[in-house]
Design a protein around this motif. Sequence first.
Motif, PDB file in Angstrom:
ATOM      1  N   ARG A  21       0.873  -1.174   0.000  1.00  0.00           N
ATOM      2  CA  ARG A  21       0.000   0.000   0.000  1.00  0.00           C
ATOM      3  C   ARG A  21       0.905   1.217   0.000  1.00  0.00           C
ATOM      4  O   ARG A  21       1.785   1.352   0.858  1.00  0.00           O
ATOM      5  CB  ARG A  21      -0.878   0.024   1.253  1.00  0.00           C
ATOM      6  CG  ARG A  21      -1.789   1.265   1.361  1.00  0.00           C
ATOM      7  CD  ARG A  21      -2.363   1.376   2.761  1.00  0.00           C
ATOM      8  NE  ARG A  21      -3.429   2.376   2.871  1.00  0.00           N
ATOM      9  CZ  ARG A  21      -3.239   3.657   3.158  1.00  0.00           C
ATOM     10  NH1 ARG A  21      -2.013   4.134   3.370  1.00  0.00           N
ATOM     11  NH2 ARG A  21      -4.266   4.480   3.263  1.00  0.00           N
ATOM     12  N   THR A  23      -0.409   4.597  -0.594  1.00  0.00           N
ATOM     13  CA  THR A  23      -1.274   5.773  -0.690  1.00  0.00           C
ATOM     14  C   THR A  23      -0.614   7.015  -0.093  1.00  0.00           C
ATOM     15  O   THR A  23      -0.575   8.084  -0.713  1.00  0.00           O
ATOM     16  CB  THR A  23      -2.618   5.503   0.008  1.00  0.00           C
ATOM     17  OG1 THR A  23      -3.217   4.329  -0.563  1.00  0.00           O
ATOM     18  CG2 THR A  23      -3.559   6.691  -0.167  1.00  0.00           C
ATOM     19  N   ARG A  45       2.691   4.957  -9.852  1.00  0.00           N
ATOM     20  CA  ARG A  45       2.879   3.560 -10.285  1.00  0.00           C
ATOM     21  C   ARG A  45       4.355   3.189 -10.272  1.00  0.00           C
ATOM     22  O   ARG A  45       4.737   2.106  -9.824  1.00  0.00           O
ATOM     23  CB  ARG A  45       2.308   3.364 -11.696  1.00  0.00           C
ATOM     24  CG  ARG A  45       0.801   3.435 -11.796  1.00  0.00           C
ATOM     25  CD  ARG A  45       0.362   3.233 -13.244  1.00  0.00           C
ATOM     26  NE  ARG A  45      -1.040   3.567 -13.451  1.00  0.00           N
ATOM     27  CZ  ARG A  45      -1.659   3.489 -14.620  1.00  0.00           C
ATOM     28  NH1 ARG A  45      -0.993   3.092 -15.698  1.00  0.00           N
ATOM     29  NH2 ARG A  45      -2.939   3.818 -14.744  1.00  0.00           N
ATOM     30  N   GLY A 161      -1.544   0.553  -9.239  1.00  0.00           N
ATOM     31  CA  GLY A 161      -2.705   1.427  -9.362  1.00  0.00           C
ATOM     32  C   GLY A 161      -2.598   2.680  -8.531  1.00  0.00           C
ATOM     33  O   GLY A 161      -2.056   2.659  -7.422  1.00  0.00           O
ATOM     34  N   VAL A 162      -3.108   3.781  -9.077  1.00  0.00           N
ATOM     35  CA  VAL A 162      -3.185   5.062  -8.362  1.00  0.00           C
ATOM     36  C   VAL A 162      -4.523   5.707  -8.693  1.00  0.00           C
ATOM     37  O   VAL A 162      -4.858   5.878  -9.867  1.00  0.00           O
ATOM     38  CB  VAL A 162      -2.033   6.011  -8.770  1.00  0.00           C
ATOM     39  CG1 VAL A 162      -2.190   7.358  -8.069  1.00  0.00           C
ATOM     40  CG2 VAL A 162      -0.671   5.399  -8.454  1.00  0.00           C
ATOM     41  N   ALA A 173      -3.343   4.097  -3.575  1.00  0.00           N
ATOM     42  CA  ALA A 173      -2.218   3.654  -4.410  1.00  0.00           C
ATOM     43  C   ALA A 173      -1.639   2.378  -3.836  1.00  0.00           C
ATOM     44  O   ALA A 173      -1.619   2.179  -2.619  1.00  0.00           O
ATOM     45  CB  ALA A 173      -1.142   4.738  -4.496  1.00  0.00           C
ATOM     46  N   SER A 203      -6.038  -0.579  -7.679  1.00  0.00           N
ATOM     47  CA  SER A 203      -6.360   0.673  -6.978  1.00  0.00           C
ATOM     48  C   SER A 203      -7.768   0.629  -6.380  1.00  0.00           C
ATOM     49  O   SER A 203      -8.019   1.160  -5.291  1.00  0.00           O
ATOM     50  CB  SER A 203      -6.211   1.866  -7.924  1.00  0.00           C
ATOM     51  OG  SER A 203      -6.932   1.639  -9.117  1.00  0.00           O
ATOM     52  N   GLU A 207      -8.745   1.012  -2.509  1.00  0.00           N
ATOM     53  CA  GLU A 207      -9.755   1.998  -2.123  1.00  0.00           C
ATOM     54  C   GLU A 207     -10.824   1.353  -1.241  1.00  0.00           C
ATOM     55  O   GLU A 207     -11.344   1.980  -0.298  1.00  0.00           O
ATOM     56  CB  GLU A 207     -10.406   2.605  -3.373  1.00  0.00           C
ATOM     57  CG  GLU A 207     -11.413   3.700  -3.058  1.00  0.00           C
ATOM     58  CD  GLU A 207     -12.182   4.157  -4.292  1.00  0.00           C
ATOM     59  OE1 GLU A 207     -12.927   5.138  -4.173  1.00  0.00           O
ATOM     60  OE2 GLU A 207     -12.058   3.525  -5.354  1.00  0.00           O
TER      61      GLU A 207
END
Length: 293
Positions: A21, A23, A45, A161-162, A173, A203, A207
Amino acid sequence: MNDYLVRALAFEGSVRAFSVRTTDTVGEAQRRHETWPTASAALGRSMTAAVMMGAMLKGEDKITVKIEGDGPIGPMVIDSNAKGEVRGYVTNPQTHFELNEKGKLDVRRAVGTEGTLTMVKDLGMRDFFTGQVPITSGEIAEDFTYYFAVSEQVPSSVGLGVLVNPDNSILAAGGFIIQLMPGTDDETITIIEEHLNKMEPVSKLIEKGLTPEELLFEILGQENVQILSTMPVAFECNCSKERFGRAIISLGESEIREMIAEDGGAEAHCHFCMEKYNYTVDELESFIDEINA
């Protein structure tokens, strides 16, 4: 949830897996560089992949990744190490386009489809290990997948993923790297491929609140995964006023005297973290004294 990385084995050691993770880590890069959404996705990424590759190293080893495509975003440079520390920058951070035909940020258009992905590994020996492959898609994940296959001869699946908020901050992210060890049987490969084809974008899963462990369970099946270790991950820059001071000293006396005469001091700027370091005339003159000592 804080950012962290998971190392794991699966299917009785025939598969090596990493999940992370990022983010907050990508969010820190976004804030420092004021990246616009498409640039945030490209840099995020790349940093996510690089921090997982750093986790494959040991001790004080580190890597530098450079992605240099023919798109308007320009070159991206990312440093990572075995401690979960990563930093990166993009040449043109205010790059953004409309969503692509799939409704996603158009990273391919920003990065370009012609160019190179270069990996430099500093393993603490006299020579660095350098691997370079052509960019195959510009979507980043596919480019790292290709790098592993060609440069390291390890069949891999890379997912990155972002997601970006309307105010340009980072919503989610993360990513994963799944690698097949020599001798992985066809049944295992089929299971992994089926899971990868069915799963939502990484992503979206982050989330929703999936942890890095749960992300691997989603891909490999919880009953098949053996978690080996976890490690915190963070944006971390090793720049300092002292480091830049040594760089100024290396320029030599005449160059430093020119700084004093023309600018009345000096300012150093770190590309990775955007920190600025100012040097007074007295400090520059002390550098000259050090040179002549």
